[in-house]
Design a protein around this motif. Structure first.
Motif, mmCIF file in Angstrom:
data_model
loop_
_atom_site.group_PDB
_atom_site.id
_atom_site.type_symbol
_atom_site.label_atom_id
_atom_site.label_comp_id
_atom_site.label_asym_id
_atom_site.label_seq_id
_atom_site.Cartn_x
_atom_site.Cartn_y
_atom_site.Cartn_z
ATOM 1 N N SER A 169 0.849 -1.194 0.000
ATOM 2 C CA SER A 169 0.000 0.000 0.000
ATOM 3 C C SER A 169 0.884 1.244 0.000
ATOM 4 O O SER A 169 2.062 1.187 0.338
ATOM 5 C CB SER A 169 -0.911 0.006 1.223
ATOM 6 O OG SER A 169 -0.142 0.031 2.401
ATOM 7 N N TRP B 222 1.260 -11.170 -7.537
ATOM 8 C CA TRP B 222 0.976 -9.737 -7.426
ATOM 9 C C TRP B 222 2.206 -8.930 -7.830
ATOM 10 O O TRP B 222 2.117 -7.985 -8.609
ATOM 11 C CB TRP B 222 0.566 -9.392 -5.993
ATOM 12 C CG TRP B 222 0.079 -7.985 -5.842
ATOM 13 C CD1 TRP B 222 -1.207 -7.551 -5.938
ATOM 14 C CD2 TRP B 222 0.877 -6.816 -5.580
ATOM 15 N NE1 TRP B 222 -1.258 -6.192 -5.745
ATOM 16 C CE2 TRP B 222 0.001 -5.711 -5.525
ATOM 17 C CE3 TRP B 222 2.234 -6.597 -5.381
ATOM 18 C CZ2 TRP B 222 0.451 -4.415 -5.288
ATOM 19 C CZ3 TRP B 222 2.679 -5.309 -5.152
ATOM 20 C CH2 TRP B 222 1.789 -4.245 -5.101
ATOM 21 N N GLU C 147 -1.170 3.526 -14.270
ATOM 22 C CA GLU C 147 -2.577 3.494 -13.868
ATOM 23 C C GLU C 147 -2.933 2.161 -13.214
ATOM 24 O O GLU C 147 -3.628 2.116 -12.209
ATOM 25 C CB GLU C 147 -3.501 3.746 -15.075
ATOM 26 C CG GLU C 147 -3.367 5.112 -15.697
ATOM 27 C CD GLU C 147 -2.187 5.209 -16.663
ATOM 28 O OE1 GLU C 147 -1.716 4.158 -17.166
ATOM 29 O OE2 GLU C 147 -1.721 6.332 -16.898
ATOM 30 N N ARG C 148 -2.458 1.082 -13.813
ATOM 31 C CA ARG C 148 -2.757 -0.251 -13.268
ATOM 32 C C ARG C 148 -2.088 -0.438 -11.906
ATOM 33 O O ARG C 148 -2.675 -1.028 -11.002
ATOM 34 C CB ARG C 148 -2.287 -1.324 -14.254
ATOM 35 C CG ARG C 148 -2.480 -2.743 -13.749
ATOM 36 C CD ARG C 148 -3.953 -3.099 -13.612
ATOM 37 N NE ARG C 148 -4.068 -4.447 -13.062
ATOM 38 C CZ ARG C 148 -4.849 -4.771 -12.049
ATOM 39 N NH1 ARG C 148 -5.632 -3.866 -11.494
ATOM 40 N NH2 ARG C 148 -4.889 -6.004 -11.591
ATOM 41 N N ARG C 149 -0.882 0.074 -11.759
ATOM 42 C CA ARG C 149 -0.204 -0.020 -10.459
ATOM 43 C C ARG C 149 -1.018 0.683 -9.378
ATOM 44 O O ARG C 149 -1.146 0.187 -8.269
ATOM 45 C CB ARG C 149 1.189 0.585 -10.537
ATOM 46 C CG ARG C 149 2.193 -0.278 -11.238
ATOM 47 C CD ARG C 149 3.551 0.361 -11.258
ATOM 48 N NE ARG C 149 4.531 -0.503 -11.898
ATOM 49 C CZ ARG C 149 5.782 -0.190 -12.098
ATOM 50 N NH1 ARG C 149 6.251 0.985 -11.706
ATOM 51 N NH2 ARG C 149 6.595 -1.039 -12.689
ATOM 52 N N ALA C 150 -1.546 1.848 -9.710
ATOM 53 C CA ALA C 150 -2.357 2.582 -8.735
ATOM 54 C C ALA C 150 -3.593 1.788 -8.340
ATOM 55 O O ALA C 150 -4.001 1.795 -7.175
ATOM 56 C CB ALA C 150 -2.751 3.943 -9.303
ATOM 57 N N GLU C 151 -4.187 1.070 -9.291
ATOM 58 C CA GLU C 151 -5.368 0.245 -8.999
ATOM 59 C C GLU C 151 -5.004 -0.961 -8.129
ATOM 60 O O GLU C 151 -5.812 -1.412 -7.326
ATOM 61 C CB GLU C 151 -5.985 -0.274 -10.304
ATOM 62 C CG GLU C 151 -6.599 0.780 -11.175
ATOM 63 C CD GLU C 151 -6.996 0.227 -12.542
ATOM 64 O OE1 GLU C 151 -6.810 -1.004 -12.789
ATOM 65 O OE2 GLU C 151 -7.482 1.010 -13.371
ATOM 66 N N MET C 152 -3.800 -1.469 -8.303
ATOM 67 C CA MET C 152 -3.375 -2.683 -7.595
ATOM 68 C C MET C 152 -3.039 -2.444 -6.134
ATOM 69 O O MET C 152 -3.039 -3.394 -5.343
ATOM 70 C CB MET C 152 -2.149 -3.291 -8.282
ATOM 71 C CG MET C 152 -2.423 -3.883 -9.639
ATOM 72 S SD MET C 152 -0.924 -4.503 -10.409
ATOM 73 C CE MET C 152 -0.568 -5.914 -9.354
ATOM 74 N N GLN D 183 -3.053 -1.854 -2.323
ATOM 75 C CA GLN D 183 -4.022 -2.184 -1.288
ATOM 76 C C GLN D 183 -4.314 -0.932 -0.472
ATOM 77 O O GLN D 183 -3.446 -0.075 -0.313
ATOM 78 C CB GLN D 183 -3.476 -3.292 -0.392
ATOM 79 C CG GLN D 183 -3.324 -4.597 -1.128
ATOM 80 C CD GLN D 183 -2.815 -5.695 -0.220
ATOM 81 O OE1 GLN D 183 -2.332 -5.448 0.864
ATOM 82 N NE2 GLN D 183 -2.927 -6.927 -0.695
#
Length: 119
Positions: A40, A76, A86-91, A93
């Motif tokens: 996170s 993960w 963008e995808r990293r930000a979504e991933m 926690q």
């Protein structure tokens, strides 16, 4: 953790010729394993920037393959490395609300005050 690392290295040095210059590298990779669980905030991004990230990641995958660590953690990190910003930000926690461990400060010792004589 540091004491455990020293014990393991001492035992292995009795059977293997491990040079002292490798001790610090091995310890760094071992300590990095604790950081792989932190997914996170900025922690994953800072971990990716570590010079020995790839060695630590490979060791994590070995731990996943042996069953010591959940396979999901390795997957993960595999996806996170290759993902777009963008995808990293979504991933990431969510931060644990109120779960931070805070260290308690020891109360200051009062200086030995001049004791009053008993009357």
């Amino acid at each position: 953790m540091h004491a455990a690392m020293d014990d393991v290295l001492a035992k292995q040095k009795k059977q293997l010729a491990i040079r002292n210059r490798h001790d610090a590298v091995m310890k760094e990779i071992w300590l990095m394993q604790l950081r792989f669980d932190q997914r996170s905030g900025q922690r994953p991004f800072r971990l990716l920037e570590q010079p020995r990230f790839r060695a630590g990641y490979d060791f994590l995958l070995l731990r996943c393959a042996s069953g010591e660590v959940d396979q999901e953690l390795g997957l993960w990190w595999d996806e996170f490395q290759e993902a777009s910003a963008e995808r990293r930000a979504e991933m990431l926690q969510p931060e644990g609300a109120g779960e931070k461990k805070r260290r308690r400060r020891k109360p200051r010792k009062k200086p030995a005050a001049a004791q009053e004589p008993n009357a």
